[in-house]
Design a protein around this motif. Sequence first.
Motif, mmCIF file in Angstrom:
data_model
loop_
_atom_site.group_PDB
_atom_site.id
_atom_site.type_symbol
_atom_site.label_atom_id
_atom_site.label_comp_id
_atom_site.label_asym_id
_atom_site.label_seq_id
_atom_site.Cartn_x
_atom_site.Cartn_y
_atom_site.Cartn_z
ATOM 1 N N GLY A 45 0.818 -1.210 0.000
ATOM 2 C CA GLY A 45 0.000 0.000 0.000
ATOM 3 C C GLY A 45 0.849 1.255 0.000
ATOM 4 N N CYS A 46 1.910 1.264 0.816
ATOM 5 C CA CYS A 46 2.810 2.422 0.866
ATOM 6 C C CYS A 46 3.479 2.661 -0.486
ATOM 7 C CB CYS A 46 3.884 2.211 1.928
ATOM 8 S SG CYS A 46 3.285 2.232 3.632
ATOM 9 N N LEU A 47 3.924 1.585 -1.139
ATOM 10 C CA LEU A 47 4.607 1.731 -2.424
ATOM 11 C C LEU A 47 3.647 2.168 -3.523
ATOM 12 C CD1 LEU A 47 7.052 -1.320 -2.401
ATOM 13 C CD2 LEU A 47 7.571 1.079 -1.933
ATOM 14 N N THR A 48 2.406 1.684 -3.464
ATOM 15 C CA THR A 48 1.402 2.138 -4.444
ATOM 16 C C THR A 48 1.204 3.646 -4.334
ATOM 17 O OG1 THR A 48 0.245 0.008 -4.342
ATOM 18 C CG2 THR A 48 -0.983 1.879 -5.237
ATOM 19 N N ALA A 49 1.081 4.123 -3.105
ATOM 20 C CA ALA A 49 0.929 5.566 -2.887
ATOM 21 C C ALA A 49 2.155 6.316 -3.381
ATOM 22 C CB ALA A 49 0.689 5.847 -1.406
ATOM 23 N N LEU A 50 3.339 5.749 -3.148
ATOM 24 C CA LEU A 50 4.571 6.414 -3.565
ATOM 25 C C LEU A 50 4.643 6.536 -5.085
ATOM 26 C CD1 LEU A 50 7.255 7.620 -2.613
ATOM 27 C CD2 LEU A 50 8.256 5.332 -2.782
ATOM 28 N N VAL A 51 4.257 5.480 -5.794
ATOM 29 C CA VAL A 51 4.245 5.543 -7.259
ATOM 30 C C VAL A 51 3.309 6.648 -7.736
ATOM 31 C CG1 VAL A 51 3.555 4.315 -9.355
ATOM 32 C CG2 VAL A 51 4.884 3.133 -7.612
ATOM 33 N N LEU A 52 2.104 6.706 -7.152
ATOM 34 C CA LEU A 52 1.142 7.733 -7.560
ATOM 35 C C LEU A 52 1.656 9.134 -7.253
ATOM 36 C CD1 LEU A 52 -2.240 6.101 -6.435
ATOM 37 C CD2 LEU A 52 -1.342 6.328 -8.756
ATOM 38 N N MET A 53 2.283 9.300 -6.098
ATOM 39 C CA MET A 53 2.787 10.622 -5.715
ATOM 40 C C MET A 53 3.922 11.064 -6.635
ATOM 41 S SD MET A 53 1.084 11.737 -2.999
ATOM 42 C CE MET A 53 1.973 12.627 -1.731
ATOM 43 N N LEU A 54 4.862 10.166 -6.902
ATOM 44 C CA LEU A 54 5.988 10.523 -7.765
ATOM 45 C C LEU A 54 5.521 10.788 -9.191
ATOM 46 C CD1 LEU A 54 8.700 7.999 -6.505
ATOM 47 C CD2 LEU A 54 8.446 10.416 -5.908
ATOM 48 N N THR A 55 4.622 9.950 -9.684
ATOM 49 C CA THR A 55 4.095 10.141 -11.036
ATOM 50 C C THR A 55 3.312 11.451 -11.124
ATOM 51 O OG1 THR A 55 3.927 7.750 -11.327
ATOM 52 C CG2 THR A 55 2.682 9.124 -12.856
ATOM 53 N N GLY A 56 2.477 11.698 -10.112
ATOM 54 C CA GLY A 56 1.702 12.933 -10.098
ATOM 55 C C GLY A 56 2.588 14.163 -10.045
ATOM 56 N N SER A 57 3.694 14.060 -9.314
ATOM 57 C CA SER A 57 4.605 15.194 -9.220
ATOM 58 C C SER A 57 5.212 15.514 -10.569
ATOM 59 C CB SER A 57 5.711 14.893 -8.202
ATOM 60 O OG SER A 57 6.589 15.972 -8.109
ATOM 61 N N VAL A 58 5.733 14.493 -11.228
ATOM 62 C CA VAL A 58 6.378 14.719 -12.521
ATOM 63 C C VAL A 58 5.355 15.141 -13.568
ATOM 64 C CG1 VAL A 58 7.696 13.596 -14.360
ATOM 65 C CG2 VAL A 58 8.266 13.155 -11.977
ATOM 66 N N ALA A 59 4.133 14.665 -13.427
ATOM 67 C CA ALA A 59 3.087 15.029 -14.390
ATOM 68 C C ALA A 59 2.608 16.462 -14.217
ATOM 69 C CB ALA A 59 1.904 14.073 -14.257
ATOM 70 N N GLY A 60 3.062 17.123 -13.180
ATOM 71 C CA GLY A 60 2.713 18.522 -13.019
ATOM 72 C C GLY A 60 1.743 18.820 -11.903
ATOM 73 N N LEU A 61 1.356 17.776 -11.119
ATOM 74 C CA LEU A 61 0.416 18.025 -10.047
ATOM 75 C C LEU A 61 0.996 18.970 -9.014
ATOM 76 C CD1 LEU A 61 -2.278 17.459 -8.718
ATOM 77 C CD2 LEU A 61 -1.316 15.348 -7.747
ATOM 78 N N SER A 62 2.294 18.858 -8.763
ATOM 79 C CA SER A 62 2.902 19.751 -7.785
ATOM 80 C C SER A 62 2.793 21.208 -8.222
ATOM 81 C CB SER A 62 4.370 19.381 -7.569
ATOM 82 O OG SER A 62 5.084 19.459 -8.779
ATOM 83 N N ALA A 63 2.954 21.462 -9.540
ATOM 84 C CA ALA A 63 2.825 22.830 -10.039
ATOM 85 C C ALA A 63 1.407 23.349 -9.829
ATOM 86 C CB ALA A 63 3.194 22.875 -11.519
ATOM 87 N N VAL A 64 0.415 22.455 -10.029
ATOM 88 C CA VAL A 64 -0.976 22.843 -9.812
ATOM 89 C C VAL A 64 -1.206 23.178 -8.343
ATOM 90 C CG1 VAL A 64 -3.368 22.027 -9.881
ATOM 91 C CG2 VAL A 64 -1.810 21.492 -11.762
ATOM 92 N N LEU A 65 -0.663 22.333 -7.459
ATOM 93 C CA LEU A 65 -0.859 22.563 -6.028
ATOM 94 C C LEU A 65 -0.206 23.870 -5.579
ATOM 95 C CD1 LEU A 65 -0.342 18.957 -4.631
ATOM 96 C CD2 LEU A 65 -2.486 20.208 -4.818
ATOM 97 N N LEU A 66 0.960 24.161 -6.127
ATOM 98 C CA LEU A 66 1.636 25.411 -5.773
ATOM 99 C C LEU A 66 0.889 26.618 -6.333
ATOM 100 C CD1 LEU A 66 5.374 24.391 -6.244
ATOM 101 C CD2 LEU A 66 4.221 24.916 -4.092
ATOM 102 N N ALA A 67 0.282 26.450 -7.516
ATOM 103 C CA ALA A 67 -0.468 27.542 -8.124
ATOM 104 C C ALA A 67 -1.808 27.753 -7.424
ATOM 105 C CB ALA A 67 -0.696 27.264 -9.609
ATOM 106 N N LEU A 68 -2.340 26.692 -6.823
ATOM 107 C CA LEU A 68 -3.622 26.769 -6.133
ATOM 108 C C LEU A 68 -3.406 26.396 -4.665
ATOM 109 C CD1 LEU A 68 -5.819 24.957 -8.801
ATOM 110 C CD2 LEU A 68 -5.688 27.416 -8.405
ATOM 111 N N PRO A 69 -2.968 27.340 -3.850
ATOM 112 C CA PRO A 69 -2.660 27.027 -2.441
ATOM 113 C C PRO A 69 -3.822 26.386 -1.700
ATOM 114 C CG PRO A 69 -1.892 29.227 -3.021
ATOM 115 C CD PRO A 69 -2.730 28.748 -4.179
ATOM 116 N N GLY A 70 -5.038 26.718 -2.084
ATOM 117 C CA GLY A 70 -6.192 26.129 -1.416
ATOM 118 C C GLY A 70 -6.235 24.632 -1.586
ATOM 119 N N ALA A 71 -5.891 24.142 -2.803
ATOM 120 C CA ALA A 71 -5.889 22.701 -3.048
ATOM 121 C C ALA A 71 -4.821 22.017 -2.205
ATOM 122 C CB ALA A 71 -5.654 22.421 -4.531
ATOM 123 N N PHE A 72 -3.650 22.630 -2.120
ATOM 124 C CA PHE A 72 -2.586 22.056 -1.289
ATOM 125 C C PHE A 72 -3.022 22.011 0.167
ATOM 126 C CE2 PHE A 72 1.195 22.078 1.267
ATOM 127 C CZ PHE A 72 2.034 21.186 0.620
#
Length: 205
Positions: A45-72
Amino acid sequence: MTLETWWLYLGAVVLISCTPGPNVLYVTTRSIRFGLGPAFIGVAGCLTALVLMLTGSVAGLSAVLLALPGAFDVLKIAGAAYLVYLGIQVWREPVAEEAPPPSAGASGATLYRDGFLVGISNPKLLVFAAAFFPQFIDPARAWGPQFALMVATFLGVELLFYSIYALTGRKLADRLMHGLWRRWLNRASGAVFMGFGVALLRFKP
Protein backbone atom coordinates in the motif's frame (compact mmCIF):
# COMPACT_ATOMS: atom_id res chain seq x y z
CA MET A 1 21.18 9.90 -17.29
CA THR A 2 24.80 8.81 -17.08
CA LEU A 3 25.99 6.06 -14.72
CA GLU A 4 27.82 8.66 -12.62
CA THR A 5 24.63 10.71 -12.26
CA TRP A 6 22.67 7.60 -11.31
CA TRP A 7 25.16 6.78 -8.56
CA LEU A 8 24.79 10.30 -7.17
CA TYR A 9 21.02 9.95 -7.33
CA LEU A 10 21.16 6.55 -5.62
CA GLY A 11 23.27 7.97 -2.78
CA ALA A 12 20.82 10.83 -2.29
CA VAL A 13 17.83 8.46 -2.26
CA VAL A 14 19.51 6.17 0.28
CA LEU A 15 20.07 9.13 2.60
CA ILE A 16 16.44 10.18 2.20
CA SER A 17 14.98 6.68 2.63
CA CYS A 18 17.00 5.65 5.67
CA THR A 19 15.42 8.46 7.69
CA PRO A 20 12.30 7.07 9.43
CA GLY A 21 9.02 8.66 8.42
CA PRO A 22 5.31 7.78 8.69
CA ASN A 23 5.60 4.92 6.16
CA VAL A 24 8.51 3.29 8.00
CA LEU A 25 6.74 3.68 11.33
CA TYR A 26 3.58 2.12 9.92
CA VAL A 27 5.43 -0.86 8.44
CA THR A 28 7.45 -1.42 11.63
CA THR A 29 4.46 -1.32 13.95
CA ARG A 30 2.46 -3.67 11.69
CA SER A 31 5.37 -6.09 11.65
CA ILE A 32 5.56 -6.06 15.44
CA ARG A 33 1.80 -6.40 15.85
CA PHE A 34 0.84 -8.81 13.05
CA GLY A 35 3.98 -10.39 11.56
CA LEU A 36 6.06 -10.05 8.40
CA GLY A 37 3.43 -11.18 5.90
CA PRO A 38 0.82 -8.62 6.96
CA ALA A 39 3.54 -5.96 7.23
CA PHE A 40 4.46 -6.48 3.58
CA ILE A 41 0.82 -6.07 2.59
CA GLY A 42 1.10 -2.66 4.23
CA VAL A 43 4.36 -2.11 2.32
CA ALA A 44 2.47 -2.74 -0.94
CA GLY A 45 0.00 0.00 0.00
CA CYS A 46 2.81 2.42 0.87
CA LEU A 47 4.61 1.73 -2.42
CA THR A 48 1.40 2.14 -4.44
CA ALA A 49 0.93 5.57 -2.89
CA LEU A 50 4.57 6.41 -3.56
CA VAL A 51 4.24 5.54 -7.26
CA LEU A 52 1.14 7.73 -7.56
CA MET A 53 2.79 10.62 -5.72
CA LEU A 54 5.99 10.52 -7.76
CA THR A 55 4.09 10.14 -11.04
CA GLY A 56 1.70 12.93 -10.10
CA SER A 57 4.60 15.19 -9.22
CA VAL A 58 6.38 14.72 -12.52
CA ALA A 59 3.09 15.03 -14.39
CA GLY A 60 2.71 18.52 -13.02
CA LEU A 61 0.42 18.02 -10.05
CA SER A 62 2.90 19.75 -7.78
CA ALA A 63 2.82 22.83 -10.04
CA VAL A 64 -0.98 22.84 -9.81
CA LEU A 65 -0.86 22.56 -6.03
CA LEU A 66 1.64 25.41 -5.77
CA ALA A 67 -0.47 27.54 -8.12
CA LEU A 68 -3.62 26.77 -6.13
CA PRO A 69 -2.66 27.03 -2.44
CA GLY A 70 -6.19 26.13 -1.42
CA ALA A 71 -5.89 22.70 -3.05
CA PHE A 72 -2.59 22.06 -1.29
CA ASP A 73 -4.08 23.13 2.02
CA VAL A 74 -7.01 20.72 1.61
CA LEU A 75 -4.66 17.80 0.94
CA LYS A 76 -2.34 18.86 3.73
CA ILE A 77 -5.12 19.12 6.31
CA ALA A 78 -6.66 15.80 5.23
CA GLY A 79 -3.30 14.05 5.38
CA ALA A 80 -2.43 15.55 8.75
CA ALA A 81 -5.84 14.64 10.15
CA TYR A 82 -5.42 11.02 9.05
CA LEU A 83 -1.97 10.75 10.64
CA VAL A 84 -3.30 12.21 13.91
CA TYR A 85 -6.26 9.81 13.77
CA LEU A 86 -3.94 6.86 13.18
CA GLY A 87 -1.75 8.03 16.06
CA ILE A 88 -4.76 8.10 18.39
CA GLN A 89 -5.77 4.60 17.27
CA VAL A 90 -2.27 3.23 17.89
CA TRP A 91 -2.04 5.01 21.27
CA ARG A 92 -5.33 3.41 22.33
CA GLU A 93 -4.64 -0.13 21.10
CA PRO A 94 -5.37 -2.57 23.93
CA VAL A 95 -2.45 -4.26 25.66
CA ALA A 96 -2.79 -7.99 26.32
CA GLU A 97 -0.89 -9.89 28.96
CA GLU A 98 -0.04 -12.53 26.37
CA ALA A 99 1.03 -11.79 22.80
CA PRO A 100 -1.74 -12.64 20.30
CA PRO A 101 -1.06 -14.78 17.24
CA PRO A 102 0.81 -12.70 14.61
CA SER A 103 -1.98 -12.90 12.02
CA ALA A 104 -4.84 -11.99 14.38
CA GLY A 105 -6.70 -8.73 14.20
CA ALA A 106 -6.26 -7.25 10.71
CA SER A 107 -7.36 -8.15 7.19
CA GLY A 108 -5.15 -7.80 4.14
CA ALA A 109 -7.49 -5.17 2.72
CA THR A 110 -7.25 -3.09 5.89
CA LEU A 111 -3.46 -3.33 6.02
CA TYR A 112 -3.15 -2.36 2.34
CA ARG A 113 -5.65 0.48 2.69
CA ASP A 114 -3.99 1.94 5.76
CA GLY A 115 -0.53 1.64 4.17
CA PHE A 116 -1.82 3.45 1.09
CA LEU A 117 -3.48 6.20 3.15
CA VAL A 118 -0.35 6.74 5.24
CA GLY A 119 1.71 7.00 2.05
CA ILE A 120 -0.70 9.29 0.23
CA SER A 121 -1.29 11.53 3.27
CA ASN A 122 1.88 13.58 2.74
CA PRO A 123 1.42 16.00 -0.19
CA LYS A 124 4.77 17.66 0.48
CA LEU A 125 6.33 14.65 -1.31
CA LEU A 126 4.85 16.09 -4.51
CA VAL A 127 6.73 19.33 -4.01
CA PHE A 128 9.88 17.52 -2.91
CA ALA A 129 9.91 15.31 -6.00
CA ALA A 130 9.33 18.27 -8.30
CA ALA A 131 12.39 19.99 -6.82
CA PHE A 132 14.53 16.85 -6.44
CA PHE A 133 14.13 15.01 -9.76
CA PRO A 134 15.22 17.82 -12.09
CA GLN A 135 18.62 17.94 -10.39
CA PHE A 136 19.45 14.58 -12.01
CA ILE A 137 17.66 14.83 -15.36
CA ASP A 138 19.76 15.24 -18.51
CA PRO A 139 17.72 17.60 -20.73
CA ALA A 140 19.56 16.35 -23.81
CA ARG A 141 18.16 12.83 -23.35
CA ALA A 142 14.61 11.48 -23.47
CA TRP A 143 13.02 12.23 -20.11
CA GLY A 144 10.69 9.20 -20.05
CA PRO A 145 13.37 6.50 -19.53
CA GLN A 146 15.18 8.73 -17.03
CA PHE A 147 12.01 9.26 -15.03
CA ALA A 148 11.23 5.52 -15.10
CA LEU A 149 14.73 4.71 -13.84
CA MET A 150 14.52 7.29 -11.06
CA VAL A 151 11.13 6.07 -9.87
CA ALA A 152 12.24 2.41 -10.02
CA THR A 153 15.38 3.25 -8.06
CA PHE A 154 13.40 5.18 -5.46
CA LEU A 155 10.94 2.31 -5.05
CA GLY A 156 13.73 -0.27 -4.78
CA VAL A 157 15.54 1.67 -2.07
CA GLU A 158 12.31 2.32 -0.17
CA LEU A 159 11.45 -1.40 -0.32
CA LEU A 160 14.90 -2.27 1.00
CA PHE A 161 14.53 0.00 4.03
CA TYR A 162 10.92 -1.05 4.66
CA SER A 163 12.17 -4.65 4.72
CA ILE A 164 14.99 -3.81 7.13
CA TYR A 165 12.65 -2.03 9.53
CA ALA A 166 9.99 -4.77 9.25
CA LEU A 167 12.55 -7.50 9.98
CA THR A 168 13.96 -5.52 12.90
CA GLY A 169 10.48 -4.99 14.30
CA ARG A 170 9.71 -8.70 13.98
CA LYS A 171 12.92 -9.58 15.86
CA LEU A 172 11.77 -7.39 18.74
CA ALA A 173 8.14 -8.53 18.62
CA ASP A 174 8.32 -11.10 21.40
CA ARG A 175 9.65 -8.48 23.80
CA LEU A 176 7.43 -5.61 22.67
CA MET A 177 4.09 -7.31 22.08
CA HIS A 178 2.69 -7.35 25.61
CA GLY A 179 2.84 -5.81 29.04
CA LEU A 180 4.60 -2.55 29.82
CA TRP A 181 6.77 -2.66 26.67
CA ARG A 182 3.71 -2.83 24.44
CA ARG A 183 1.99 0.01 26.27
CA TRP A 184 5.03 2.26 25.87
CA LEU A 185 5.48 1.21 22.23
CA ASN A 186 1.85 2.09 21.49
CA ARG A 187 2.17 5.48 23.14
CA ALA A 188 5.50 6.30 21.54
CA SER A 189 4.29 5.23 18.07
CA GLY A 190 1.01 7.09 18.51
CA ALA A 191 2.85 10.24 19.60
CA VAL A 192 5.17 10.03 16.58
CA PHE A 193 2.26 9.61 14.15
CA MET A 194 0.52 12.61 15.71
CA GLY A 195 3.80 14.53 15.58
CA PHE A 196 4.11 13.81 11.86
CA GLY A 197 0.56 15.10 11.41
CA VAL A 198 1.33 18.35 13.24
CA ALA A 199 4.58 18.77 11.29
CA LEU A 200 2.68 18.31 8.03
CA LEU A 201 0.29 21.10 9.01
CA ARG A 202 3.26 23.41 9.60
CA PHE A 203 4.88 22.64 6.24
CA LYS A 204 4.85 25.50 3.73
CA PRO A 205 6.07 24.97 0.13
